[in-house]
Motif scaffolding. Structure first.
Motif, PDB file in Angstrom:
ATOM      1  N   LEU A 195       0.829  -1.206   0.000  1.00 58.37           N
ATOM      2  CA  LEU A 195       0.000   0.000   0.000  1.00 58.37           C
ATOM      3  C   LEU A 195       0.870   1.267   0.000  1.00 58.37           C
ATOM      4  CD1 LEU A 195      -2.671   1.513   0.299  1.00 58.37           C
ATOM      5  CD2 LEU A 195      -2.594   1.048   2.747  1.00 58.37           C
ATOM      6  N   THR A 196       1.848   1.322   0.896  1.00 59.04           N
ATOM      7  CA  THR A 196       2.643   2.556   0.961  1.00 59.04           C
ATOM      8  C   THR A 196       3.555   2.697  -0.257  1.00 59.04           C
ATOM      9  OG1 THR A 196       4.173   1.438   2.493  1.00 59.04           O
ATOM     10  CG2 THR A 196       2.503   2.893   3.445  1.00 59.04           C
ATOM     11  N   ASP A 197       3.937   1.591  -0.867  1.00 56.11           N
ATOM     12  CA  ASP A 197       4.697   1.701  -2.122  1.00 56.11           C
ATOM     13  C   ASP A 197       3.855   2.407  -3.180  1.00 56.11           C
ATOM     14  OD1 ASP A 197       6.915   0.499  -1.061  1.00 56.11           O
ATOM     15  OD2 ASP A 197       6.631  -1.437  -2.072  1.00 56.11           O
ATOM     16  N   ARG A 198       2.569   2.084  -3.205  1.00 54.52           N
ATOM     17  CA  ARG A 198       1.677   2.757  -4.160  1.00 54.52           C
ATOM     18  C   ARG A 198       1.526   4.229  -3.807  1.00 54.52           C
ATOM     19  NH1 ARG A 198      -2.229  -0.414  -6.609  1.00 54.52           N
ATOM     20  NH2 ARG A 198      -2.730   1.496  -7.699  1.00 54.52           N
ATOM     21  N   LEU A 199       1.358   4.510  -2.513  1.00 60.19           N
ATOM     22  CA  LEU A 199       1.177   5.906  -2.080  1.00 60.19           C
ATOM     23  C   LEU A 199       2.439   6.730  -2.314  1.00 60.19           C
ATOM     24  CD1 LEU A 199      -0.750   5.317   1.292  1.00 60.19           C
ATOM     25  CD2 LEU A 199      -1.715   6.210  -0.838  1.00 60.19           C
ATOM     26  N   ALA A 200       3.584   6.068  -2.241  1.00 63.43           N
ATOM     27  CA  ALA A 200       4.857   6.796  -2.387  1.00 63.43           C
ATOM     28  C   ALA A 200       4.986   7.418  -3.774  1.00 63.43           C
ATOM     29  CB  ALA A 200       6.030   5.866  -2.106  1.00 63.43           C
ATOM     30  N   GLY A 201       4.223   6.913  -4.723  1.00 60.10           N
ATOM     31  CA  GLY A 201       4.261   7.472  -6.071  1.00 60.10           C
ATOM     32  C   GLY A 201       3.461   8.763  -6.199  1.00 60.10           C
ATOM     33  N   ILE A 202       2.759   9.152  -5.154  1.00 58.82           N
ATOM     34  CA  ILE A 202       1.920  10.352  -5.225  1.00 58.82           C
ATOM     35  C   ILE A 202       2.686  11.517  -4.609  1.00 58.82           C
ATOM     36  CG2 ILE A 202      -0.296  11.387  -4.553  1.00 58.82           C
ATOM     37  CD1 ILE A 202      -1.430   8.530  -4.340  1.00 58.82           C
ATOM     38  N   GLU A 203       3.057  12.454  -5.460  1.00 55.33           N
ATOM     39  CA  GLU A 203       3.991  13.495  -5.014  1.00 55.33           C
ATOM     40  C   GLU A 203       3.436  14.450  -3.973  1.00 55.33           C
ATOM     41  OE1 GLU A 203       5.993  15.678  -8.014  1.00 55.33           O
ATOM     42  OE2 GLU A 203       7.088  13.897  -8.737  1.00 55.33           O
ATOM     43  N   HIS A 204       2.126  14.673  -4.002  1.00 58.40           N
ATOM     44  CA  HIS A 204       1.589  15.668  -3.066  1.00 58.40           C
ATOM     45  C   HIS A 204       1.355  15.127  -1.654  1.00 58.40           C
ATOM     46  CE1 HIS A 204      -1.912  14.194  -5.515  1.00 58.40           C
ATOM     47  NE2 HIS A 204      -2.414  14.005  -4.319  1.00 58.40           N
ATOM     48  N   LEU A 205       1.678  13.869  -1.387  1.00 59.25           N
ATOM     49  CA  LEU A 205       1.566  13.360  -0.010  1.00 59.25           C
ATOM     50  C   LEU A 205       2.815  13.713   0.780  1.00 59.25           C
ATOM     51  CD1 LEU A 205      -0.051   9.814  -0.349  1.00 59.25           C
ATOM     52  CD2 LEU A 205      -1.132  12.006   0.207  1.00 59.25           C
ATOM     53  N   HIS A 206       2.605  14.230   1.981  1.00 61.09           N
ATOM     54  CA  HIS A 206       3.745  14.639   2.799  1.00 61.09           C
ATOM     55  C   HIS A 206       3.770  14.014   4.184  1.00 61.09           C
ATOM     56  CE1 HIS A 206       5.169  17.417  -0.168  1.00 61.09           C
ATOM     57  NE2 HIS A 206       3.965  17.939  -0.268  1.00 61.09           N
ATOM     58  N   ARG A 207       2.704  13.342   4.564  1.00 64.41           N
ATOM     59  CA  ARG A 207       2.629  12.744   5.895  1.00 64.41           C
ATOM     60  C   ARG A 207       1.845  11.443   5.835  1.00 64.41           C
ATOM     61  NH1 ARG A 207       2.289  17.871   6.354  1.00 64.41           N
ATOM     62  NH2 ARG A 207       0.120  17.910   5.712  1.00 64.41           N
ATOM     63  N   LEU A 208       2.228  10.525   6.715  1.00 61.59           N
ATOM     64  CA  LEU A 208       1.421   9.320   6.877  1.00 61.59           C
ATOM     65  C   LEU A 208       1.032   9.233   8.341  1.00 61.59           C
ATOM     66  CD1 LEU A 208       0.395   6.679   5.383  1.00 61.59           C
ATOM     67  CD2 LEU A 208       2.270   5.529   6.579  1.00 61.59           C
ATOM     68  N   ARG A 209      -0.242   8.929   8.556  1.00 61.73           N
ATOM     69  CA  ARG A 209      -0.705   8.770   9.932  1.00 61.73           C
ATOM     70  C   ARG A 209      -1.297   7.366  10.073  1.00 61.73           C
ATOM     71  NH1 ARG A 209      -5.159  12.412  12.954  1.00 61.73           N
ATOM     72  NH2 ARG A 209      -4.830  13.795  11.171  1.00 61.73           N
ATOM     73  N   ILE A 210      -1.083   6.772  11.210  1.00 58.55           N
ATOM     74  CA  ILE A 210      -1.608   5.425  11.465  1.00 58.55           C
ATOM     75  C   ILE A 210      -2.393   5.473  12.770  1.00 58.55           C
ATOM     76  CG2 ILE A 210      -0.991   3.014  11.852  1.00 58.55           C
ATOM     77  CD1 ILE A 210       1.685   3.631  10.370  1.00 58.55           C
ATOM     78  N   HIS A 211      -3.654   5.162  12.694  1.00 55.21           N
ATOM     79  CA  HIS A 211      -4.484   5.090  13.908  1.00 55.21           C
ATOM     80  C   HIS A 211      -4.571   3.629  14.321  1.00 55.21           C
ATOM     81  CE1 HIS A 211      -6.933   9.121  13.594  1.00 55.21           C
ATOM     82  NE2 HIS A 211      -5.640   9.309  13.637  1.00 55.21           N
ATOM     83  N   THR A 212      -4.018   3.311  15.469  1.00 55.85           N
ATOM     84  CA  THR A 212      -3.953   1.896  15.851  1.00 55.85           C
ATOM     85  C   THR A 212      -4.010   1.700  17.356  1.00 55.85           C
ATOM     86  OG1 THR A 212      -2.596  -0.117  15.775  1.00 55.85           O
ATOM     87  CG2 THR A 212      -1.405   1.980  15.761  1.00 55.85           C
ATOM     88  N   ARG A 213      -4.612   0.613  17.763  1.00 56.17           N
ATOM     89  CA  ARG A 213      -4.623   0.246  19.175  1.00 56.17           C
ATOM     90  C   ARG A 213      -3.691  -0.953  19.418  1.00 56.17           C
ATOM     91  NH1 ARG A 213      -7.071   0.803  24.015  1.00 56.17           N
ATOM     92  NH2 ARG A 213      -8.812  -0.431  24.785  1.00 56.17           N
ATOM     93  N   LEU A 214      -3.102  -1.498  18.359  1.00 54.21           N
ATOM     94  CA  LEU A 214      -2.325  -2.723  18.532  1.00 54.21           C
ATOM     95  C   LEU A 214      -1.071  -2.603  19.404  1.00 54.21           C
ATOM     96  CD1 LEU A 214      -4.360  -3.975  16.608  1.00 54.21           C
ATOM     97  CD2 LEU A 214      -2.492  -5.338  15.686  1.00 54.21           C
ATOM     98  N   PRO A 215      -0.288  -1.511  19.291  1.00 54.94           N
ATOM     99  CA  PRO A 215       0.884  -1.443  20.189  1.00 54.94           C
ATOM    100  C   PRO A 215       0.485  -1.490  21.666  1.00 54.94           C
ATOM    101  CG  PRO A 215       1.110   0.116  18.396  1.00 54.94           C
ATOM    102  CD  PRO A 215      -0.313  -0.413  18.331  1.00 54.94           C
ATOM    103  N   VAL A 216      -0.781  -1.140  21.960  1.00 53.71           N
ATOM    104  CA  VAL A 216      -1.258  -1.205  23.344  1.00 53.71           C
ATOM    105  C   VAL A 216      -1.846  -2.581  23.662  1.00 53.71           C
ATOM    106  CG1 VAL A 216      -2.916  -0.245  25.000  1.00 53.71           C
ATOM    107  CG2 VAL A 216      -1.682   1.283  23.436  1.00 53.71           C
ATOM    108  N   VAL A 217      -2.743  -3.052  22.832  1.00 53.63           N
ATOM    109  CA  VAL A 217      -3.422  -4.310  23.196  1.00 53.63           C
ATOM    110  C   VAL A 217      -2.644  -5.549  22.774  1.00 53.63           C
ATOM    111  CG1 VAL A 217      -5.706  -3.240  23.180  1.00 53.63           C
ATOM    112  CG2 VAL A 217      -4.904  -4.428  21.135  1.00 53.63           C
ATOM    113  N   LEU A 218      -1.754  -5.401  21.809  1.00 58.29           N
ATOM    114  CA  LEU A 218      -0.983  -6.550  21.317  1.00 58.29           C
ATOM    115  C   LEU A 218       0.424  -6.072  20.940  1.00 58.29           C
ATOM    116  CD1 LEU A 218      -1.838  -9.548  20.723  1.00 58.29           C
ATOM    117  CD2 LEU A 218      -1.952  -8.881  18.334  1.00 58.29           C
ATOM    118  N   PRO A 219       1.208  -5.715  21.954  1.00 53.43           N
ATOM    119  CA  PRO A 219       2.495  -5.045  21.666  1.00 53.43           C
ATOM    120  C   PRO A 219       3.440  -5.868  20.801  1.00 53.43           C
ATOM    121  CG  PRO A 219       2.139  -5.302  24.064  1.00 53.43           C
ATOM    122  CD  PRO A 219       0.906  -5.781  23.393  1.00 53.43           C
ATOM    123  N   ASP A 220       3.268  -7.176  20.778  1.00 54.12           N
ATOM    124  CA  ASP A 220       4.156  -7.983  19.949  1.00 54.12           C
ATOM    125  C   ASP A 220       3.942  -7.748  18.451  1.00 54.12           C
ATOM    126  OD1 ASP A 220       5.269  -8.962  22.213  1.00 54.12           O
ATOM    127  OD2 ASP A 220       4.350 -10.943  22.102  1.00 54.12           O
TER     128      ASP A 220
END
Ligand SMILES: *Cc1c(COP(=O)(O)O)cnc(C)c1O
Length: 353
Positions: A195-220
């Motif tokens: 997915l991010t390889d595809r997004l990397a081709g889009i020049e006007h993107l400057h930030r990526l944000r990830i909304h996730t609960r996994l590092p808390v509920v499943l840190p592994d």
């Protein structure tokens, strides 16, 4: 109440591709020693009676939950034994009250449906889009505002993100993509990288944000391959975690956040104000202090999204504003989260105070 036809937590996974050559291998001495995270999802508690027995609590009368229970053992391990009011347990244990019909509590409280601009893509706010990358999550919070979201037809997983990518590419005002879900880190790292390889081709993107609960509920989940992927992304990466109570943090979460920070990820936390769980001053103060110890800055404190079945968690606005007012008086400014409410159709998450 008929259960929705959505396959919550029923997904079976293929083995993730391991990325062996990583320049972070040298400093991964603190990497997980438990079973791989997918196995932990497979082995999560899915039955209330089993979870209650594990916690040495009496079984309660069983009703069919509104949506299936799912609680990873790593999270259940942080619950206090024999305490029916444990703040972690209260977030995830199904309750007969979920079937109550309460006016104002609806299937889509935040207007997600009207914000859809393509399969799995929500464009609500200027400059950023939210990609519903999967319907799966490692924990089923009973107040989840997307519990009724029609994931089956509306997530961009399984290589179905062409429409989303085309939309982003065609809209130069979008400079940030938010990966959300479900939980985006339920996708394999291989899939995330595609997915991010595809997004990397889009020049006007400057930030990526990830909304996730996994590092808390499943840190592994914060494993070598994930860190390798994060380290090599071409944008600043902001990860918004979701912890509602100080006790959700433990040593394993500290290790996960430390690894994320070493990979250059900016860590923020958003919480939901929940009755009987974190609606006291001490509880909120402990949450932001403990979060900071884990390197996580507070971002939003959300008033509950009024999703059907979650009315038992609602805190009054007066309680919420009183609480935040006191946080402001007693804490450093950067430790005070922004109290917000999401109103369908509003141009941003509305400050309540
Ligand atoms: C919450 C949300 C965002 C992010 O809003 P911020 O105020 O930038 O954190 C973006 N898109 C959608 C659809 C959202 O629900």
């Amino acid at each position: 109440m008929t259960p929705r036809p959505v396959a919550w937590g029923e997904t079976r996974y293929s083995i993730d591709e391991t990325m062996m050559q990583s320049n972070i291998l040298a400093r991964t001495a603190d990497l997980p020693k438990h079973s791989p995270w997918r196995e932990q999802v497979r082995d999560a508690f899915r039955d209330a009676a089993e979870l209650l027995e594990f916690l040495e609590l009496p079984a309660t009368t069983t009703t069919q939950p509104r949506f299936p229970m799912l609680v990873p053992r790593a999270f259940a391990d942080r619950m206090e034994k024999a305490n029916p009011d444990d703040p972690l347990l209260r977030q995830v244990l199904p309750d007969p009250g979920e079937h109550r019909v309460e006016s104002g509590f609806v299937a889509d409280p935040v207007g997600d449906r009207d914000a859809r601009v393509g399969r799995g893509l929500l464009h609500k706010y200027h400059g950023r889009v939210l990609l519903v990358s999967t319907g799966a999550c490692a924990v089923h919070c009973r107040y989840c505002f997307r519990q009724e979201f029609p994931y089956a037809d509306n997530h961009a997983g399984s290589r179905q993100w062409h429409a989303a990518i085309d939309y982003i590419a065609a809209n130069p005002e979008i400079d940030e993509v938010i990966l959300s879900g479900g939980d985006p880190l339920m996708l394999s790292t291989t899939r995330l990288k595609e997915l991010t390889d595809r997004l990397a081709g889009i020049e006007h993107l400057h930030r990526l944000r990830i909304h996730t609960r996994l590092p808390v509920v499943l840190p592994d989940r914060v494993d070598k391959s994930l860190l390798h992927w994060l380290e090599h992304l071409p944008w600043p990466v902001v990860m918004v975690l979701h912890a509602n109570h100080a006790r959700e943090f433990d040593d394993s979460v500290d290790q996960a956040t430390r690894r994320l920070r070493r990979a250059g990820v900016h860590l923020l936390n958003q919480a939901v104000l929940l009755k009987g769980i974190n609606d006291g001053f001490e509880s909120q103060r402990a949450l932001v202090r403990r979060g900071l110890e884990a390197g996580v800055m507070p971002y939003y404190l959300h008033l509950l999204d009024r999703v059907a079945g979650a009315d038992r968690y609602e805190v009054t606005e007066a309680t919420a504003t009183g609480l935040v007012e006191r946080l402001r008086r007693e804490l450093s400014g950067y430790l005070v989260p922004r109290l917000v409410r999401e109103i369908a159709g509003a141009p941003y998450k509305l400050p309540v105070l």
